[in-house]
Design an enzyme around this catalytic site. Structure first.
Site, short mmCIF file in Angstrom:
data_model
loop_
_atom_site.label_atom_id
_atom_site.label_comp_id
_atom_site.label_asym_id
_atom_site.label_seq_id
_atom_site.Cartn_x
_atom_site.Cartn_y
_atom_site.Cartn_z
N LEU A 23 0.83 -1.01 0.19
CA LEU A 23 -0.27 -0.05 0.07
C LEU A 23 1.12 1.17 0.17
O LEU A 23 1.94 1.17 0.72
CB LEU A 23 -0.73 -0.19 1.20
N LEU B 94 -11.18 -0.67 4.37
CA LEU B 94 -9.88 -1.52 3.85
C LEU B 94 -10.95 -2.68 3.11
O LEU B 94 -11.28 -3.59 3.34
CB LEU B 94 -9.31 -2.12 4.77
N ILE C 126 -9.57 -6.27 2.50
CA ILE C 126 -9.30 -6.98 3.49
C ILE C 126 -10.90 -7.38 4.25
O ILE C 126 -10.96 -8.45 4.92
CB ILE C 126 -8.37 -6.30 4.74
#
Length: 594
Positions: A421, A476, A479
């Protein structure tokens, strides 16, 4: 013999090895090198805001153009450790970059001197070589060897650590006598290629898997020629995307658990022979190996001999540089075609295109907040075949790979294996530095964007224009989607009510204000019909002001993007698939409804 400091000799070697740009952050222990950089001239330096950012800029610079080697520079201690992530992503994707660090004086390396760390030992697992130079007279040889290693065999990064006293020591060195070492790459034999083509010719439904090694070898045109001579459809990997245009009649789509096309997986599952060139059988491409390999014969060509058989045993393995192998593949195919000995693959190729026209995902949604699929649909409208896309990881990257279109090599620039990231902004700056007049479009989710957004100031300071598409769901997303398997939604929510920007609701960070505060331009989009005008405006703003321009698309909070956790035969689509041509108006082929 001329005399100069070892630092000056290093800079002179950089220029003679073809280096014209460098990215970095100066500091006390590397200042002699920076003094030499200024005195020598000829190498343009871009000041990063974070040393990891400099390493990713160097990566983007290398990836954008054949022959480029990006250089990143930092001081001692944390500067080197900050660049480890860049070195890791470079070695994972076979990208040559040179990392140069300063170091404490040689006499105190063992005395816990300020910011003295054994960076060479730390970097060795993620480089082809990492060396702390203890003798000034060795500096020319170490730099010469570094470029030799970066270009020889499987490309990759090198770190050179220069103690400050070594940099300052005068040595005898004549730049006019310097010559780069010859590059060494394995090459296939005629017999090996003849056997591979014989195996291909014996099959009924063959495929070519075209990996990033073909792009590294600057051999895309040879792959296309070989495919056209034999009539064999091509599956580009994520790192090989763009080797042949998406609209080419032999492009059979991408395969994998995530960054794949419905038709790509379906085409692969119908095949009986696979010739992989310059690819590494990445797990997100193959999924479960029993499904991927069952009923298929494999030939694998790779520049690294130890890569052959690492994931599974091919029926034939050939250690060769992709260009050297493809030159022979083309030669043999031409001869067989002239003799009328190549099978007619037209029916098989046509069937792959039929699947391309029937197995599509829906992109056209009018929802507010936006569905991400609509963003990529409008990107296809706004950005043409010359666009260089830059991205790293996340649902944004996965969906982009499923729905965007790429037409040329080095026009999909993706950190494929490491996926850190924050990579996208600095990498895009490196790409735009390498191609200052090109159209560079970056793609990020909100968390990737926030990781290294300070690097946007580099684009403002140095006038490096590009367009950055930011898809924001304040989550996120990848995830969160993975946590479905654990029946949790835990510590992945980024939403909060911003006291200074109540109009955002729960979307938290006001990216427009932050981007403008860093000296760039930004546009926020909340309605689907605003997307195309915003992209067109962003292109104009980038051209006018020569700075990064961010287009933020406010997405629905939860979207599940098509993927599988196991194998390529069981991808969960989650969203509606396309059942009418209006559902996928920017698809490569208009949807055929049976």
């Amino acid at each position: 013999m001329p005399r100069m400091t070892a630092a000056r000799a290093a800079v002179e070697i950089l220029k003679r090895e073809g280096v014209s740009n460098a990215f970095g952050v100066p500091g006390a222990a590397i200042n002699p090198f920076y003094a030499a950089l200024k005195a020598s001239g000829g190498v343009h330096h871009t000041l990063a805001r974070h040393v990891e950012g400099a390493s990713h800029m160097a990566e983007g610079y290398t990836r954008a153009k054949a022959g480029n080697i990006g250089v990143c520079i930092g001081t001692s201690g944390p500067a080197g450790t900050d660049m480890i992530t860049g070195l890791y992503s470079a070695i994972a994707d076979s990208i040559p970059i040179l990392c140069i660090t300063g170091q404490a004086p040689t006499a105190v390396l063992h005395k816990e001197d300020f910011q003295a760390v054994d960076i060479a030992s730390i970097a060795k697992p993620v480089t082809k070589a990492a060396t702390t130079v203890l003798e000034a007279a060795q500096v020319p040889g170490v730099f010469q060897q570094a470029f030799h290693l970066m270009r020889t065999g499987r490309p990759g990064p090198v770190l050179i650590d220069l103690p400050i006293d070594v940099q300052l020591t005068e040595i005898e060195f004549d730049p006019e006598l310097y010559e780069p070492l010859p590059v060494q790459k394995p090459a296939a034999s005629r017999k090996q290629i003849e056997r591979a083509v014989q195996m291909l010719n014996a099959s009924e439904r063959p495929l070519l898997v075209a990996g990033g090694g073909i792009i590294n070898a600057d051999a895309s045109e040879l792959l296309v020629e070989f495919a056209e001579l034999t009539g064999v459809p091509v599956i580009p990997t994520l790192m090989g995307w763009g080797i042949l245009p998406d609209d080419h009649e032999l492009n059979a789509g991408m395969v994998g658990l995530q960054t794949s096309h419905r038709y790509g997986n379906a085409n692969f599952l119908e095949s009986d022979f696979v010739l992989g060139i310059g690819n590494r059988w990445a797990n997100r491409h193959t999924g479960k190996l029993d499904v991927y390999t069952q009923g298929r014969t494999f030939v694998h060509v790779d520049i690294e001999p130890t890569q052959l058989g690492k994931i599974f045993a091919p029926d034939l393995g050939i250690a060769s540089d992709a260009r050297a192998a493809l030159e022979l593949f083309v030669e043999v195919a031409r001869e067989l075609k002239a003799a009328g000995e190549l099978k007619d693959r037209s029916a098989w190729a046509a069937s792959t295109q039929e699947r391309k026209a029937t197995l599509q995902r829906r992109t056209h949604f009018d929802n507010v907040p936006l569905k991400p699929q609509r963003v990529y649909e409008e990107m296809n409208r706004a950005f043409g075949p010359e666009t260089r896309y830059v991205t790293t990881i996340g649902l944004s990257q996965i969906a982009g790979a499923q729905m965007l279109h790429v037409y040329k090599p080095r026009h999909w620039i993706n950190c494929g294996q490491a996926g850190p990231l924050g990579w996208t902004i600095p990498a895009a700056l490196g790409v735009a530095t390498a191609d200052p007049e090109g159209t560079v479009v970056a793609l990020s989710g909100d968390y990737d964007f926030q990781f290294m957004l300070e690097e946007l100031a580099v684009g403002a300071q140095h006038r490096i224009p590009y367009v950055h598409v930011l898809v924001n769901n304040s989550y996120l997303g990848l995830i969160r989607q993975a946590q479905r398997n654990f029946d949790i939604d835990f510590q992945v929510n980024l939403e909060f009510e911003n006291l200074n920007s109540p109009e955002l609701g729960v979307y938290g960070v006001d990216h427009v204000k932050v981007v403008e505060g860093l000296g760039c331009k930004a546009i926020r989009v909340t309605e689907p019909d605003q997307l195309l005008p915003a992209f067109e405006e962003a292109k104009k703003l980038a051209a006018e002001f020569r700075v990064p321009v961010v287009v933020e698309a406010i997405l629905e909070r939860v979207t599940n993007i098509a993927m599988s956790g196991t194998d390529i035969a069981s991808v969960n689509e989650f969203e509606d698939i396309a059942t009418d041509p209006s559902h996928a108006p920017t698809a490569i082929r208009p949807l055929t409804v049976s």
